[in-house]
Write a protein that holds these residues in place. Structure first.
Motif, PDB file in Angstrom:
ATOM      1  N   THR A  20      10.427   2.211   0.379  1.00  0.00           N
ATOM      2  CA  THR A  20       9.974   2.627   1.937  1.00  0.00           C
ATOM      3  C   THR A  20      11.368   1.711   2.648  1.00  0.00           C
ATOM      4  O   THR A  20      11.965   0.949   2.242  1.00  0.00           O
ATOM      5  N   GLU A  21      11.512   2.343   3.694  1.00  0.00           N
ATOM      6  CA  GLU A  21      12.719   2.063   4.573  1.00  0.00           C
ATOM      7  C   GLU A  21      12.468   0.430   4.862  1.00  0.00           C
ATOM      8  O   GLU A  21      11.354  -0.085   5.524  1.00  0.00           O
ATOM      9  N   GLY A  22      13.358  -0.481   4.555  1.00  0.00           N
ATOM     10  CA  GLY A  22      13.317  -1.825   5.001  1.00  0.00           C
ATOM     11  C   GLY A  22      12.403  -2.664   4.260  1.00  0.00           C
ATOM     12  O   GLY A  22      11.918  -3.678   4.645  1.00  0.00           O
ATOM     13  N   GLY A  23      11.659  -2.076   3.053  1.00  0.00           N
ATOM     14  CA  GLY A  23      10.652  -2.712   2.290  1.00  0.00           C
ATOM     15  C   GLY A  23       9.481  -3.089   2.961  1.00  0.00           C
ATOM     16  O   GLY A  23       8.758  -3.744   2.971  1.00  0.00           O
ATOM     17  N   LEU A  24       9.018  -1.816   3.964  1.00  0.00           N
ATOM     18  CA  LEU A  24       7.797  -1.898   4.667  1.00  0.00           C
ATOM     19  C   LEU A  24       6.591  -2.310   3.689  1.00  0.00           C
ATOM     20  O   LEU A  24       5.840  -2.918   4.310  1.00  0.00           O
ATOM     21  N   LEU A  25       6.417  -1.598   2.687  1.00  0.00           N
ATOM     22  CA  LEU A  25       5.122  -1.620   1.921  1.00  0.00           C
ATOM     23  C   LEU A  25       4.882  -2.802   1.609  1.00  0.00           C
ATOM     24  O   LEU A  25       3.779  -3.518   1.855  1.00  0.00           O
ATOM     25  N   PHE A  26       5.821  -3.757   0.932  1.00  0.00           N
ATOM     26  CA  PHE A  26       5.553  -4.953   0.472  1.00  0.00           C
ATOM     27  C   PHE A  26       5.521  -6.120   1.651  1.00  0.00           C
ATOM     28  O   PHE A  26       4.842  -6.973   1.531  1.00  0.00           O
ATOM     29  N   LYS A  27       6.229  -5.988   2.524  1.00  0.00           N
ATOM     30  CA  LYS A  27       6.083  -6.530   3.744  1.00  0.00           C
ATOM     31  C   LYS A  27       4.625  -6.597   4.474  1.00  0.00           C
ATOM     32  O   LYS A  27       4.190  -7.504   4.667  1.00  0.00           O
ATOM     33  N   ALA A  28       4.183  -5.459   4.524  1.00  0.00           N
ATOM     34  CA  ALA A  28       2.672  -5.162   4.878  1.00  0.00           C
ATOM     35  C   ALA A  28       1.789  -5.919   4.039  1.00  0.00           C
ATOM     36  O   ALA A  28       0.702  -6.341   4.644  1.00  0.00           O
ATOM     37  N   ILE A  29       1.878  -5.835   2.737  1.00  0.00           N
ATOM     38  CA  ILE A  29       1.030  -6.525   1.701  1.00  0.00           C
ATOM     39  C   ILE A  29       1.069  -8.196   1.995  1.00  0.00           C
ATOM     40  O   ILE A  29       0.138  -8.633   2.313  1.00  0.00           O
ATOM     41  N   GLN A  30       2.282  -8.449   2.091  1.00  0.00           N
ATOM     42  CA  GLN A  30       2.647 -10.033   2.591  1.00  0.00           C
ATOM     43  C   GLN A  30       1.810 -10.465   3.710  1.00  0.00           C
ATOM     44  O   GLN A  30       1.441 -11.504   3.742  1.00  0.00           O
ATOM     45  N   GLN A  31       1.874  -9.389   4.817  1.00  0.00           N
ATOM     46  CA  GLN A  31       1.431  -9.877   5.981  1.00  0.00           C
ATOM     47  C   GLN A  31      -0.138  -9.803   5.952  1.00  0.00           C
ATOM     48  O   GLN A  31      -0.816 -10.801   6.399  1.00  0.00           O
ATOM     49  N   ARG A  32      -0.666  -8.985   5.112  1.00  0.00           N
ATOM     50  CA  ARG A  32      -2.235  -8.943   5.209  1.00  0.00           C
ATOM     51  C   ARG A  32      -2.672 -10.290   4.338  1.00  0.00           C
ATOM     52  O   ARG A  32      -3.553 -10.895   4.777  1.00  0.00           O
ATOM     53  N   TRP A  33      -1.886 -10.643   3.180  1.00  0.00           N
ATOM     54  CA  TRP A  33      -2.265 -11.796   2.603  1.00  0.00           C
ATOM     55  C   TRP A  33      -2.293 -13.087   3.460  1.00  0.00           C
ATOM     56  O   TRP A  33      -2.812 -13.934   3.561  1.00  0.00           O
ATOM     57  N   GLN A  34      -1.129 -13.082   4.141  1.00  0.00           N
ATOM     58  CA  GLN A  34      -0.895 -14.331   5.197  1.00  0.00           C
ATOM     59  C   GLN A  34      -2.045 -14.430   6.343  1.00  0.00           C
ATOM     60  O   GLN A  34      -2.128 -15.272   6.706  1.00  0.00           O
ATOM     61  N   GLN A  35      -2.180 -13.263   6.962  1.00  0.00           N
ATOM     62  CA  GLN A  35      -3.206 -13.351   7.946  1.00  0.00           C
ATOM     63  C   GLN A  35      -4.597 -13.199   7.505  1.00  0.00           C
ATOM     64  O   GLN A  35      -5.634 -13.168   8.507  1.00  0.00           O
TER      65      GLN A  35
END
Length: 174
Positions: A20-35
């Motif tokens: 994905t552009e800018g690694g959005l998929l893994f950023k979204a996963i990381q964000q879900r875990w953090q929040q």
């Protein structure tokens, strides 16, 4: 990996490559875990991509949800046939475009709209229509967008210009 009401990973799992552009998929996963209040809870992912040689390559993030009961069960808050979907808070609003038409809702009413050709350029998808209240324009710009109230991340930031006002939120494009 799959589509429809239920989608499941192969029993042994499949590696996912984030293209994905800018690694959005893994950023979204990381964000879900953090929040997440419970980091051990599963995360539902919806993305566009393809399978090849036993790997899954994700090319566009749709959404990442941290509140699902089961990762194999598709959440029902967004219609399966929605081509465009968006929502925002303060004030609350939502937009859905499917093959039959579009609806823009606010707390105090709704606006039914026709299906229109979408304009796509530079990572932005635009829906535009003339209404009795004047022109309406909804822009979906590819970027990670978080809705902390619903514990979700989406692949698009959305701006709605309608009735002389601007509304912002998150959305997906299928």
């Amino acid at each position: 990996v799959g589509s429809g009401k239920k989608a499941a990973l192969a029993p042994q799992g499949q590696p996912i490559i984030d293209a994905t552009e800018g690694g959005l998929l893994f950023k979204a996963i990381q964000q879900r875990w953090q929040q997440s209040a419970d980091p051990q809870r599963g995360i539902f992912l919806e993305f566009a991509g393809y399978t090849e040689n036993g790997r899954v390559t994700a090319t566009r993030l749709q959404r990442s949800l941290g509140w699902v009961g089961s990762c194999a069960e598709r959440p029902t808050n967004i219609p399966v046939d929605a081509r465009l979907w968006a929502a925002g808070n303060e004030p609350s609003w939502s937009f859905v475009l499917d093959g039959k038409g579009a609806t823009l809702r606010w707390l105090d009413g709704a606006l039914s709209l026709p299906v229109r050709p979408l304009l796509e350029a530079g990572g932005t998808v635009t829906y535009a229509s003339d209404t009795s209240a004047g022109p309406l324009r909804i822009e979906f710009s590819r970027d990670l967008c978080s809705d902390t109230m619903s514990e979700a991340a989406f692949g698009y930031r959305v701006v709605v210009a309608a009735n002389g006002a601007l509304y912002t939120g998150c959305g997906l494009v299928r």
